[in-house]
Design a protein around this motif. Structure first.
Motif, PDB file in Angstrom:
ATOM      1  N   PHE A  45       0.839  -1.189   0.000  1.00  0.00           N
ATOM      2  CA  PHE A  45       0.000   0.000   0.000  1.00  0.00           C
ATOM      3  C   PHE A  45       0.877   1.243   0.000  1.00  0.00           C
ATOM      4  O   PHE A  45       1.806   1.352   0.807  1.00  0.00           O
ATOM      5  CB  PHE A  45      -0.911   0.031   1.232  1.00  0.00           C
ATOM      6  CG  PHE A  45      -1.869  -1.122   1.294  1.00  0.00           C
ATOM      7  CD1 PHE A  45      -3.031  -1.103   0.562  1.00  0.00           C
ATOM      8  CD2 PHE A  45      -1.584  -2.231   2.078  1.00  0.00           C
ATOM      9  CE1 PHE A  45      -3.914  -2.171   0.613  1.00  0.00           C
ATOM     10  CE2 PHE A  45      -2.453  -3.300   2.146  1.00  0.00           C
ATOM     11  CZ  PHE A  45      -3.625  -3.267   1.403  1.00  0.00           C
ATOM     12  N   GLU A  46       0.560   2.175  -0.887  1.00  0.00           N
ATOM     13  CA  GLU A  46       1.259   3.458  -0.928  1.00  0.00           C
ATOM     14  C   GLU A  46       0.474   4.454  -0.069  1.00  0.00           C
ATOM     15  O   GLU A  46      -0.664   4.784  -0.380  1.00  0.00           O
ATOM     16  CB  GLU A  46       1.363   3.978  -2.361  1.00  0.00           C
ATOM     17  CG  GLU A  46       2.301   3.170  -3.222  1.00  0.00           C
ATOM     18  CD  GLU A  46       2.421   3.728  -4.611  1.00  0.00           C
ATOM     19  OE1 GLU A  46       3.467   4.324  -4.904  1.00  0.00           O
ATOM     20  OE2 GLU A  46       1.457   3.561  -5.395  1.00  0.00           O
ATOM     21  N   VAL A  47       1.099   4.897   0.984  1.00  0.00           N
ATOM     22  CA  VAL A  47       0.429   5.791   1.936  1.00  0.00           C
ATOM     23  C   VAL A  47       0.088   7.126   1.288  1.00  0.00           C
ATOM     24  O   VAL A  47      -0.943   7.725   1.608  1.00  0.00           O
ATOM     25  CB  VAL A  47       1.296   5.968   3.207  1.00  0.00           C
ATOM     26  CG1 VAL A  47       0.713   7.008   4.135  1.00  0.00           C
ATOM     27  CG2 VAL A  47       1.437   4.625   3.915  1.00  0.00           C
ATOM     28  N   ILE A  48       0.905   7.576   0.368  1.00  0.00           N
ATOM     29  CA  ILE A  48       0.639   8.853  -0.298  1.00  0.00           C
ATOM     30  C   ILE A  48      -0.697   8.815  -1.045  1.00  0.00           C
ATOM     31  O   ILE A  48      -1.394   9.808  -1.135  1.00  0.00           O
ATOM     32  CB  ILE A  48       1.797   9.266  -1.226  1.00  0.00           C
ATOM     33  CG1 ILE A  48       1.711  10.750  -1.556  1.00  0.00           C
ATOM     34  CG2 ILE A  48       1.840   8.488  -2.483  1.00  0.00           C
ATOM     35  CD1 ILE A  48       2.787  11.546  -0.942  1.00  0.00           C
ATOM     36  N   ASP A  49      -1.056   7.618  -1.560  1.00  0.00           N
ATOM     37  CA  ASP A  49      -2.317   7.461  -2.292  1.00  0.00           C
ATOM     38  C   ASP A  49      -3.491   7.140  -1.374  1.00  0.00           C
ATOM     39  O   ASP A  49      -4.638   7.420  -1.729  1.00  0.00           O
ATOM     40  CB  ASP A  49      -2.198   6.334  -3.325  1.00  0.00           C
ATOM     41  CG  ASP A  49      -1.289   6.700  -4.474  1.00  0.00           C
ATOM     42  OD1 ASP A  49      -1.081   7.909  -4.723  1.00  0.00           O
ATOM     43  OD2 ASP A  49      -0.777   5.768  -5.124  1.00  0.00           O
ATOM     44  N   SER A  50      -3.227   6.532  -0.226  1.00  0.00           N
ATOM     45  CA  SER A  50      -4.294   6.100   0.682  1.00  0.00           C
ATOM     46  C   SER A  50      -3.958   6.420   2.134  1.00  0.00           C
ATOM     47  O   SER A  50      -3.857   5.529   2.972  1.00  0.00           O
ATOM     48  CB  SER A  50      -4.516   4.586   0.540  1.00  0.00           C
ATOM     49  OG  SER A  50      -4.811   4.243  -0.778  1.00  0.00           O
ATOM     50  N   PRO A  51      -3.803   7.691   2.458  1.00  0.00           N
ATOM     51  CA  PRO A  51      -3.452   8.012   3.851  1.00  0.00           C
ATOM     52  C   PRO A  51      -4.517   7.572   4.844  1.00  0.00           C
ATOM     53  O   PRO A  51      -4.196   7.189   5.963  1.00  0.00           O
ATOM     54  CB  PRO A  51      -3.283   9.532   3.844  1.00  0.00           C
ATOM     55  CG  PRO A  51      -4.027  10.000   2.636  1.00  0.00           C
ATOM     56  CD  PRO A  51      -3.963   8.880   1.641  1.00  0.00           C
ATOM     57  N   GLU A  52      -5.784   7.576   4.424  1.00  0.00           N
ATOM     58  CA  GLU A  52      -6.859   7.167   5.336  1.00  0.00           C
ATOM     59  C   GLU A  52      -6.756   5.689   5.693  1.00  0.00           C
ATOM     60  O   GLU A  52      -7.050   5.292   6.813  1.00  0.00           O
ATOM     61  CB  GLU A  52      -8.241   7.492   4.751  1.00  0.00           C
ATOM     62  CG  GLU A  52      -8.613   6.725   3.499  1.00  0.00           C
ATOM     63  CD  GLU A  52      -7.927   7.178   2.205  1.00  0.00           C
ATOM     64  OE1 GLU A  52      -7.934   6.388   1.249  1.00  0.00           O
ATOM     65  OE2 GLU A  52      -7.376   8.279   2.138  1.00  0.00           O
ATOM     66  N   LEU A  53      -6.288   4.859   4.759  1.00  0.00           N
ATOM     67  CA  LEU A  53      -6.096   3.433   5.025  1.00  0.00           C
ATOM     68  C   LEU A  53      -4.987   3.242   6.059  1.00  0.00           C
ATOM     69  O   LEU A  53      -5.118   2.443   6.983  1.00  0.00           O
ATOM     70  CB  LEU A  53      -5.766   2.687   3.733  1.00  0.00           C
ATOM     71  CG  LEU A  53      -5.527   1.197   3.865  1.00  0.00           C
ATOM     72  CD1 LEU A  53      -6.780   0.476   4.333  1.00  0.00           C
ATOM     73  CD2 LEU A  53      -5.051   0.627   2.534  1.00  0.00           C
ATOM     74  N   LEU A  55      -3.957   5.415   8.313  1.00  0.00           N
ATOM     75  CA  LEU A  55      -4.438   5.892   9.617  1.00  0.00           C
ATOM     76  C   LEU A  55      -5.423   4.917  10.240  1.00  0.00           C
ATOM     77  O   LEU A  55      -5.380   4.669  11.446  1.00  0.00           O
ATOM     78  CB  LEU A  55      -5.083   7.270   9.473  1.00  0.00           C
ATOM     79  CG  LEU A  55      -4.118   8.425   9.207  1.00  0.00           C
ATOM     80  CD1 LEU A  55      -4.883   9.706   8.923  1.00  0.00           C
ATOM     81  CD2 LEU A  55      -3.168   8.597  10.373  1.00  0.00           C
ATOM     82  N   ALA A  56      -6.296   4.341   9.432  1.00  0.00           N
ATOM     83  CA  ALA A  56      -7.273   3.378   9.949  1.00  0.00           C
ATOM     84  C   ALA A  56      -6.597   2.131  10.515  1.00  0.00           C
ATOM     85  O   ALA A  56      -7.140   1.483  11.406  1.00  0.00           O
ATOM     86  CB  ALA A  56      -8.258   2.980   8.850  1.00  0.00           C
ATOM     87  N   ASN A  57      -5.403   1.821  10.000  1.00  0.00           N
ATOM     88  CA  ASN A  57      -4.665   0.641  10.462  1.00  0.00           C
ATOM     89  C   ASN A  57      -3.521   1.004  11.400  1.00  0.00           C
ATOM     90  O   ASN A  57      -2.623   0.193  11.626  1.00  0.00           O
ATOM     91  CB  ASN A  57      -4.161  -0.153   9.260  1.00  0.00           C
ATOM     92  CG  ASN A  57      -5.300  -0.823   8.539  1.00  0.00           C
ATOM     93  OD1 ASN A  57      -6.008  -1.635   9.118  1.00  0.00           O
ATOM     94  ND2 ASN A  57      -5.516  -0.456   7.290  1.00  0.00           N
TER      95      ASN A  57
END
Length: 96
Positions: A45-53, A55-57
């Motif tokens: 997972f690329e955090v830059i593309d999915s920061p909400e994911l 944070l949720a994890n």
């Protein structure tokens, strides 16, 4: 029909680039060698593309390798810089 993997891993990186692409390939090879008698899955997972994911994890730094199955969930920070050590930690934490 494919059965569910014995082990499930998630790797969180800021972004997949040339520098860590090689490390991700090394991690996949190390997983295949270390867990040769078990089925496993690795999702990146690329955090830059999915920061909400992230944070949720509860991912607050990258790279972080997470073993989500089997429980307990185990997280290893900076796993790409220390693949052998990360696999030792993840491979022994809570496994019988």
């Amino acid at each position: 029909m494919t059965s569910a993997p014995d082990l499930v891993f998630e790797l969180y990186v800021a972004v997949v680039n040339d520098a860590n692409r090689r490390q991700i390939l090394e991690l996949r090879a190390a997983l295949a060698e270390h867990f040769d008698n078990q089925t496993w899955q690795l999702e990146v997972f690329e955090v830059i593309d999915s920061p909400e994911l992230a944070l949720a994890n509860d991912i607050f730094a990258t790279p972080t390798l997470v073993r989500t199955k089997p429980e307990p969930v185990v997280k290893v920070l900076n796993a790409l810089a220390m693949i052998p050590e990360a696999l030792q930690i993840i491979g022994h934490a809570g496994l019988r």
